[in-house]
Design an enzyme around this catalytic site. Structure first.
Site, PDB file in Angstrom:
ATOM      1  N   ALA A  86     -19.423 -21.976  -9.890  1.00  0.00           N
ATOM      2  CA  ALA A  86     -20.403 -21.420  -8.746  1.00  0.00           C
ATOM      3  C   ALA A  86     -19.650 -22.005  -7.416  1.00  0.00           C
ATOM      4  O   ALA A  86     -18.867 -22.766  -7.436  1.00  0.00           O
ATOM      5  CB  ALA A  86     -21.725 -22.323  -9.011  1.00  0.00           C
ATOM      6  N   GLY A 113     -19.789 -22.906 -13.933  1.00  0.00           N
ATOM      7  CA  GLY A 113     -20.608 -21.944 -13.976  1.00  0.00           C
ATOM      8  C   GLY A 113     -19.834 -20.717 -14.715  1.00  0.00           C
ATOM      9  O   GLY A 113     -20.358 -19.728 -15.649  1.00  0.00           O
ATOM     10  N   GLU A 150     -19.742 -21.400 -18.348  1.00  0.00           N
ATOM     11  CA  GLU A 150     -21.434 -21.088 -18.820  1.00  0.00           C
ATOM     12  C   GLU A 150     -21.651 -19.543 -18.980  1.00  0.00           C
ATOM     13  O   GLU A 150     -22.149 -19.114 -19.848  1.00  0.00           O
ATOM     14  CB  GLU A 150     -22.336 -21.830 -17.730  1.00  0.00           C
ATOM     15  CG  GLU A 150     -22.107 -23.339 -17.954  1.00  0.00           C
ATOM     16  CD  GLU A 150     -22.848 -23.869 -16.762  1.00  0.00           C
ATOM     17  OE1 GLU A 150     -22.559 -23.712 -15.512  1.00  0.00           O
ATOM     18  OE2 GLU A 150     -23.627 -24.862 -17.106  1.00  0.00           O
ATOM     19  N   GLU A 194     -18.258 -30.237 -13.274  1.00  0.00           N
ATOM     20  CA  GLU A 194     -19.318 -30.725 -12.238  1.00  0.00           C
ATOM     21  C   GLU A 194     -19.370 -31.987 -12.140  1.00  0.00           C
ATOM     22  O   GLU A 194     -19.670 -32.497 -10.742  1.00  0.00           O
ATOM     23  CB  GLU A 194     -20.698 -29.975 -12.860  1.00  0.00           C
ATOM     24  CG  GLU A 194     -20.964 -28.561 -12.630  1.00  0.00           C
ATOM     25  CD  GLU A 194     -20.350 -28.009 -14.086  1.00  0.00           C
ATOM     26  OE1 GLU A 194     -19.794 -28.648 -15.006  1.00  0.00           O
ATOM     27  OE2 GLU A 194     -20.899 -26.692 -14.290  1.00  0.00           O
TER      28      GLU A 194
HETATM   29  N1  DAK Z   1     -15.997 -22.643  -5.153  1.00  0.00           N
HETATM   30  C1  DAK Z   1     -15.498 -22.115  -3.934  1.00  0.00           C
HETATM   31  N2  DAK Z   1     -14.269 -21.849  -3.779  1.00  0.00           N
HETATM   32  C2  DAK Z   1     -13.175 -22.157  -4.833  1.00  0.00           C
HETATM   33  C3  DAK Z   1     -14.003 -22.693  -6.043  1.00  0.00           C
HETATM   34  C4  DAK Z   1     -15.476 -22.745  -6.291  1.00  0.00           C
HETATM   35  N3  DAK Z   1     -15.841 -23.375  -7.417  1.00  0.00           N
HETATM   36  N4  DAK Z   1     -12.768 -22.776  -6.726  1.00  0.00           N
HETATM   37  C5  DAK Z   1     -11.770 -22.664  -6.290  1.00  0.00           C
HETATM   38  N5  DAK Z   1     -11.922 -22.095  -4.956  1.00  0.00           N
HETATM   39  C6  DAK Z   1     -11.184 -21.843  -3.808  1.00  0.00           C
HETATM   40  C7  DAK Z   1     -10.583 -22.749  -3.188  1.00  0.00           C
HETATM   41  O1  DAK Z   1     -11.395 -23.675  -2.357  1.00  0.00           O
HETATM   42  C8  DAK Z   1      -9.402 -22.107  -2.637  1.00  0.00           C
HETATM   43  O2  DAK Z   1      -9.879 -21.650  -1.254  1.00  0.00           O
HETATM   44  P1  DAK Z   1      -9.033 -21.816  -0.073  1.00  0.00           P
HETATM   45  O3  DAK Z   1      -8.522 -23.051   0.279  1.00  0.00           O
HETATM   46  O4  DAK Z   1      -7.468 -21.018  -0.175  1.00  0.00           O
HETATM   47  O5  DAK Z   1      -9.845 -21.066   0.909  1.00  0.00           O
HETATM   48  C9  DAK Z   1      -8.955 -21.026  -3.567  1.00  0.00           C
HETATM   49  O6  DAK Z   1     -10.079 -20.793  -4.236  1.00  0.00           O
HETATM   50  C10 DAK Z   1      -7.777 -21.371  -4.422  1.00  0.00           C
HETATM   51  O7  DAK Z   1      -8.284 -22.567  -5.241  1.00  0.00           O
HETATM   52  P2  DAK Z   1      -7.189 -23.826  -5.165  1.00  0.00           P
HETATM   53  O8  DAK Z   1      -6.338 -23.953  -3.987  1.00  0.00           O
HETATM   54  O9  DAK Z   1      -7.875 -25.031  -5.372  1.00  0.00           O
HETATM   55  O10 DAK Z   1      -6.447 -23.420  -6.375  1.00  0.00           O
HETATM   56  P3  DAK Z   1      -5.614 -24.382  -7.337  1.00  0.00           P
HETATM   57  O11 DAK Z   1      -4.677 -23.544  -8.295  1.00  0.00           O
HETATM   58  O12 DAK Z   1      -4.973 -25.501  -6.650  1.00  0.00           O
HETATM   59  O13 DAK Z   1      -6.749 -24.956  -8.448  1.00  0.00           O
HETATM   60  C11 DAK Z   1      -8.896 -24.894  -9.753  1.00  0.00           C
HETATM   61  C12 DAK Z   1      -7.671 -24.120  -9.105  1.00  0.00           C
HETATM   62  C13 DAK Z   1      -9.895 -23.920 -10.220  1.00  0.00           C
HETATM   63  C14 DAK Z   1      -8.346 -25.876 -10.756  1.00  0.00           C
HETATM   64  C15 DAK Z   1      -9.325 -25.592  -8.393  1.00  0.00           C
HETATM   65  O14 DAK Z   1      -9.719 -24.522  -7.372  1.00  0.00           O
HETATM   66  C16 DAK Z   1     -10.613 -26.275  -8.677  1.00  0.00           C
HETATM   67  O15 DAK Z   1     -10.907 -27.474  -9.087  1.00  0.00           O
HETATM   68  N6  DAK Z   1     -11.907 -25.451  -8.460  1.00  0.00           N
HETATM   69  C17 DAK Z   1     -13.140 -25.893  -8.525  1.00  0.00           C
HETATM   70  C18 DAK Z   1     -13.669 -25.941  -9.878  1.00  0.00           C
HETATM   71  C19 DAK Z   1     -15.099 -26.631 -10.009  1.00  0.00           C
HETATM   72  O16 DAK Z   1     -15.546 -27.751  -9.728  1.00  0.00           O
HETATM   73  N7  DAK Z   1     -16.043 -25.832 -10.795  1.00  0.00           N
HETATM   74  C20 DAK Z   1     -17.409 -26.162 -10.845  1.00  0.00           C
HETATM   75  C21 DAK Z   1     -18.101 -25.519  -9.525  1.00  0.00           C
HETATM   76  S1  DAK Z   1     -19.713 -26.302  -9.922  1.00  0.00           S
HETATM   77  C22 DAK Z   1     -27.122 -23.933 -11.471  1.00  0.00           C
HETATM   78  C23 DAK Z   1     -26.266 -23.069 -12.220  1.00  0.00           C
HETATM   79  C24 DAK Z   1     -24.805 -23.127 -12.339  1.00  0.00           C
HETATM   80  C25 DAK Z   1     -24.292 -24.275 -11.543  1.00  0.00           C
HETATM   81  C26 DAK Z   1     -24.880 -25.228 -10.986  1.00  0.00           C
HETATM   82  C27 DAK Z   1     -26.253 -24.991 -11.032  1.00  0.00           C
HETATM   83  N8  DAK Z   1     -28.454 -23.816 -11.523  1.00  0.00           N
HETATM   84  C28 DAK Z   1     -28.916 -22.710 -12.388  1.00  0.00           C
HETATM   85  C29 DAK Z   1     -29.469 -24.707 -11.044  1.00  0.00           C
HETATM   86  C30 DAK Z   1     -22.976 -24.434 -11.650  1.00  0.00           C
HETATM   87  C31 DAK Z   1     -22.265 -25.158 -10.997  1.00  0.00           C
HETATM   88  C32 DAK Z   1     -20.561 -25.096 -10.797  1.00  0.00           C
HETATM   89  O17 DAK Z   1     -20.189 -24.255 -11.362  1.00  0.00           O
END
Ligand code: DAK
Length: 255
Positions: A65, A108, A111, A131
């Site tokens: 997400a 997400g 998921e 997460e």
């Molecule tokens: N959201 C927003 N931006 C993201 C992102 C994300 N999840 N993942 C990557 N980006 C963006 C980065 O901020 C960066 O943007 P700029 O800085 O260039 O503006 C760009 O994409 C490139 O990312 P990186 O520079 O970080 O690239 P790397 O190759 O170094 O790393 C990575 C790639 C995928 C390992 C890293 O970006 C990363 O760790 N991303 C976050 C992964 C994460 O934590 N995902 C979980 C998110 S929480 C719900 C339903 C669903 C959910 C919650 C509630 N309900 C029904 C209530 C779901 C929650 C989630 O998914």
């Protein structure tokens, strides 16, 4: 219809949906959710669409997400708006959906891949529920579907530590149906979906329904569901055609 966060293409009876926010690793934004909800409902009621492929790009299926959109979310608005709940459209779609995953499928992203009917993984795919590292937990079925697919131990480790699985581990664990070379992922997914699209539609719908029932029923109830569905297919012209074609040693022409 014009979309900004997804690209939709038709390959005969197969629809290919590509998540298209490469600048953000295909993070699942609110706009993307609305567009996906619209297109999935449209395709599901379109008789010319018999199977769907959902994919991303080479680096990311989806990295979860959109954290930048979520950071200021409050408990009240999350509850009142059933925050992110519309992604359930994928799980509720009756038309078969194949996830073609390359690169990161995180949070997400993992998921929604699991909401699809099966996952074809490129050899560079990485799956995870990270997460916990941003102070939250999976919210679209990560603790539930992942546990049913790979068992408690692996699922618990992934949710508690955020560790990612590579494609090989995901295949061994039963999360993905098989691995294909990255450069063949899309063509292989379309090929598989085209195969499904060529079978009898009622048989495909009922096969999907019965397999899904296995997660929600006891074995006895599931067996009864399957038996009745099996019986009901004797009422379709496609069953007569399919079996007669086998006997005649020719290819079946399903209606
Ligand atoms: N959201 C927003 N931006 C993201 C992102 C994300 N999840 N993942 C990557 N980006 C963006 C980065 O901020 C960066 O943007 P700029 O800085 O260039 O503006 C760009 O994409 C490139 O990312 P990186 O520079 O970080 O690239 P790397 O190759 O170094 O790393 C990575 C790639 C995928 C390992 C890293 O970006 C990363 O760790 N991303 C976050 C992964 C994460 O934590 N995902 C979980 C998110 S929480 C719900 C339903 C669903 C959910 C919650 C509630 N309900 C029904 C209530 C779901 C929650 C989630 O998914």
């Amino acid at each position: 219809m014009q979309y900004e966060t997804i690209v939709v293409e038709r390959h005969d009876q197969v629809a290919l949906i590509t998540l298209n926010r490469p600048e953000a690793m295909n993070a699942l934004s609110a706009q993307m959710m609305v567009e996906m909800h619209g297109v999935i409902n449209e395709l599901d009621s379109d008789d010319r669409c018999r199977a769907i492929v959902l994919t991303g790009n080479e680096k990311a299926f989806a990295a979860g997400a959109d954290i930048k959109e979520m950071v200021d979310q409050t408990y009240l608005t999350a509850v009142q708006t059933e925050f992110l709940g519309e992604w359930d459209c994928i799980a509720n779609c009756r038309t078969p959906i194949v996830a073609a995953v390359a690169g990161y499928a995180l949070g997400g992203g993992c998921e929604i891949a699991m909401m699809c009917d099966f996952i074809l993984a490129a050899d560079n795919a990485k799956f995870g529920q990270p997460e916990i590292s941003i102070g939250t937990i999976p919210g679209l079925g990560g603790t539930q579907r992942l546990t049913r697919l790979v068992g408690k131990s692996k699922s618990m480790e992934m949710s508690l530590t955020g560790r990612m699985m590579d494609a090989e581990e995901a295949e061994r664990a039963g999360l993905v149906s098989r691995i294909v070379p990255l450069e063949e992922l899309q063509s292989e997914a379309i090929k598989v979906a085209t195969k499904i699209a060529g079978f009898s539609k009622p048989a495909v719908l009922l096969a999907k329904e019965c397999v899904l029932a296995a997660n929600n029923t006891t074995l006895d109830q599931g067996m009864r569901t399957e038996r009745r569905a099996f019986h009901s297919l004797f009422g379709t012209p496609d069953q007569k055609e399919g079996m007669q074609a086998f006997i005649d040693k020719r290819k079946a022409k399903f209606s």
